[in-house]
Design an enzyme around this catalytic site. Structure first.
Site, PDB file in Angstrom:
ATOM      1  CG  HIS A   1      -1.728   1.188   1.446  1.00  0.00           C
ATOM      2  ND1 HIS A   1      -3.075   1.240   1.158  1.00  0.00           N
ATOM      3  CD2 HIS A   1      -1.405   2.422   1.938  1.00  0.00           C
ATOM      4  CE1 HIS A   1      -3.545   2.444   1.457  1.00  0.00           C
ATOM      5  NE2 HIS A   1      -2.545   3.175   1.931  1.00  0.00           N
ATOM      6  CD  GLU A   2       1.886   3.457   3.696  1.00  0.00           C
ATOM      7  OE1 GLU A   2       2.176   4.558   3.182  1.00  0.00           O
ATOM      8  OE2 GLU A   2       0.824   3.270   4.314  1.00  0.00           O
TER       9      GLU A   2
ATOM     10  CG  HIS B   1       0.428   6.231  -0.687  1.00  0.00           C
ATOM     11  ND1 HIS B   1      -0.680   6.739  -1.321  1.00  0.00           N
ATOM     12  CD2 HIS B   1      -0.029   5.626   0.450  1.00  0.00           C
ATOM     13  CE1 HIS B   1      -1.767   6.463  -0.605  1.00  0.00           C
ATOM     14  NE2 HIS B   1      -1.391   5.785   0.467  1.00  0.00           N
TER      15      HIS B   1
ATOM     16  CD  GLU C   1      -4.956   6.375   2.031  1.00  0.00           C
ATOM     17  OE1 GLU C   1      -4.550   5.248   2.364  1.00  0.00           O
ATOM     18  OE2 GLU C   1      -4.189   7.335   1.834  1.00  0.00           O
TER      19      GLU C   1
END
Length: 664
Positions: A171-172, A175, A256
């Protein structure tokens, strides 16, 4: 939408952020003036009209004071955050992780990030742990994909399984690859000024109470006035907090969902990230950060909400946990809840037997090859657009920039496994990392240092080359393949950051000296030195501002790099010139092959650093031209691809490992 589009859009969002900031400041000033107008003119027999009030001296003073406080607070935070992700990690009270750590939880964290870094083609982020936080949370911060930090809470390491932690890290990394980090840091600075008024109010109220309790039982007029001013500023501050959270929700919330979907795509394991989200939902500590004063400031960076949120439907910077879980898989929330209930019942009846609440039974293993139905349409489109491992040999290079597939992660894990354990161990220490990079340079130059050459090196490098560690490294790297060289370099560079500024400078100079000893510098030596220099630069982590929005100012630098790629593609000079002419026609018909084109270490480093300042959308045709040079024969050798990856890292354009058939 590709990597370059994401990076360009992220930069353009700065304009949107500026507009929202001006609107928020205007509303805060306007609401404060209205409140003062009604409070001050309420008891007057002939009050001013509202129009007269807004042009009166008191109103102008109030507006100017508020605007000055907000703007100065934001500018001060912009200055503080100029160091990039490191400054944000320090705000969160993060402790930098030593890559040589023997702690098992930290080793798991390091290994997962190393896998994801190699799979995505980025340099490994600097790692931090919030030791005091027992909740489950994480964030990335930085200005560029190659220069960032990844921070996790102690609770995330302790409470998440390997698959769940991998889901959070995926997930990170989304980003990182989607350019979200730059706008997130700017958002911290912008909101700092808006929140500053409330913070000043809290300080004044606290000071009034402390003074009255310290010196006398009652309060004098000064304390009462101080208390009144503080309460007024807190009220204004809550107005700023309200608008600040609206801005964060507008900027952050939809991203998100995209990052959750990307994590599922990267790992091919929707239960990993879904399980992590449910543990936050089910855990008493949740994801709140309790031991940092900046939890509100960094809330929008985090994996989940770092502060308790009222009116979460309007103000939360993250979608509700239940919605995120059911978006990944419609049945996951109910299934996790049932598992947790069964596990608690078993734990209550047999407290001495530890139970893994979220461990899958064989019947519960999800079919991870069909995840599209479990994500919303926006996330599905993103996953489909980035999963482009097509059969044609050139497509993965051109279209996989900034994307990660499960195959890339599997490949990265197997590649790391193939590297000798001792090499990885040495890469995690500063002396071992120096030995590894020196050995890579000397092997590339096929050079044995004589007494004269040896004397040109710094004292520390001379000592390293005489050490047992270097002798061991030289033997270990003797049988290393081309595919393993770049991962070893990526593992080693973070450890070099432990060196002092002077030690870093000496080491870089020594690499250049070694490269120049045989009067014949290879492209690999250029790339290795430039990348090492970039990563060890004292300005590492600071934002890189795009300075060139056309190729007119960088045609000479483009010519230098295309000449190098053409020379790397074939030993035949006629073919080199042909490859060069075909690739360079994208930029100008006036660029010619020149035998005396400066290809020194200094010249190539300058060219790469200048090309790094191109706007994101111009970097794609540049990378495509490099690919065109090496793909003239419709195949790419591992060495050619290695050079592409090294140069792309320097240009902040991460290319994942090559998965298509290659020619040795």
């Amino acid at each position: 939408m590709n990597f370059f589009d994401h990076q360009a859009i992220a930069r353009k969002k700065s304009l949107l952020l500026g507009i929202l900031f001006l609107i928020a400041v205007t509303l805060i000033v306007g609401i404060t003036n209205l409140a003062c107008y009604y409070a001050l003119t309420f008891a007057e027999a002939q009050p001013l009209s509202l129009q007269q009030w807004f042009v009166s001296r008191p109103s102008i003073y109030i507006s100017a004071t508020l605007t000055a406080i907000i703007v100065s607070g934001s500018l001060y935070q912009f200055f503080n955050l100029s160091k990039g992700g490191q400054a944000v990690a320090e705000m969160a009270r993060g402790r930098k992780v030593d890559t040589d750590s023997s702690d098992l939880l930290e080793q798991k964290f390091i290994n997962l990030v190393e896998e994801m870094s190699i799979a995505s083609g980025t340099m490994m982020p600097e790692l931090y742990i919030m030791d005091h936080e027992h909740s489950i949370n994480a964030f990335v911060a930085g200005y560029e994909p190659t220069e960032c930090v990844l921070v996790v809470t102690k609770g995330a390491l302790e409470k998440l399984s390997r698959d769940e932690l991998q889901g959070v890290i995926g997930h990170e990394f989304s980003h990182i690859l989607n350019g979200d980090m730059r706008i997130n840091i700017r958002l911290i600075a912008v909101l700092a000024g808006i929140l500053l008024i409330g913070q000043i109010g809290q300080f004044l109220v606290s000071s009034a109470f402390n003074r009255s309790h310290s010196y006398r039982s009652g309060r004098n007029r000064g304390d009462v006035a101080l208390l009144g001013v503080g309460l007024v500023m807190i009220c204004i501050g809550y107005t700023g907090l309200f608008f600040g959270r609206i801005i964060k929700a507008a900027i952050s919330r939809q991203r998100e969902f995209l990052a959750d979907a990307a994590s599922v795509q990267f790992t091919r394991n929707p239960e990993g990230i879904a399980g992590a989200l449910y543990k936050i939902y089910d855990d008493q500590d949740g994801s709140r950060l309790r031991f940092t004063h900046h939890a509100e400031d960094i809330n929008h960076l985090c994996f989940s909400e770092s502060v308790k949120m009222h009116l979460s439907g309007l103000l939360a910077s993250h979608p509700p946990l239940k919605e995120r879980i059911t978006t990944i898989g419609a049945s996951y929330f109910v299934r996790f809840k049932a598992r947790a209930h069964k596990a608690r019942k078993r734990s209550a009846s047999s407290p001495e037997e530890p139970v893994g609440i979220y461990t899958n039974s064989p019947q519960e293993i999800t079919n991870t090859t069909n995840i599209a139905p479990h994500v919303n349409s926006l996330a599905s489109q993103m996953a489909a657009s980035t999963n482009t491992q097509a059969a044609a040999p050139h497509q993965p290079i051109e279209y996989s920039i900034g994307s990660v597939s499960p195959a890339h992660i599997d490949y990265a894990a197997s590649l790391l496994q193939s590297i000798p354990a001792r090499v990885k161990q040495l890469a995690h220490s500063s002396s071992g990392a120096q030995s590894l990079i020196l050995s890579l340079m000397l092997n590339e130059a096929k050079l044995a240092l004589d007494k004269n050459a040896f004397s040109q090196l710094s004292t520390s490098t001379q000592a390293n080359l005489k050490s047992n560690t270097y002798n061991e490294v030289a033997l270990l790297l003797k049988d290393i393949t081309v595919n393993q060289r770049t991962p070893i370099l990526e593992l080693a560079i973070p450890s070099l950051k432990k060196l002092s500024t002077d030690q870093r400078s000496c080491f870089i100079d020594d690499l250049s000296t070694i490269a120049n000893l045989d009067a014949k510098i290879t492209f690999y030596e250029f790339a290795l030195i430039t990348l090492t220099k970039q990563q060890l630069n004292p300005s590492f982590g600071r934002k890189v501002i795009s300075q060139y929005h056309s190729f007119k100012s960088v045609t000479n630098e483009v010519a230098i790099m295309l000449k190098l790629f053409a020379m790397a593609s074939t030993p035949n000079k006629t073919e080199q010139q042909l490859h060069f002419r075909r690739a360079v026609r994208t930029y100008s018909d006036d660029i010619r092959w020149e035998d005396d084109l400066p290809c020194s270490v200094k010249g190539v480093s300058h060219a790469l650093n200048k090309l790094r300042l191109l706007s994101p959308l111009l970097k794609r045709p540049l990378i495509d031209s490099f690919v065109e040079c090496v793909m003239e024969d419709n195949e790419i050798k591992p060495r050619e691809y290695e050079l592409l990856r090294l140069v792309a890292i320097v240009l902040d354009c991460p290319i994942p490992p090559l998965l298509v058939p290659t020619k040795a």
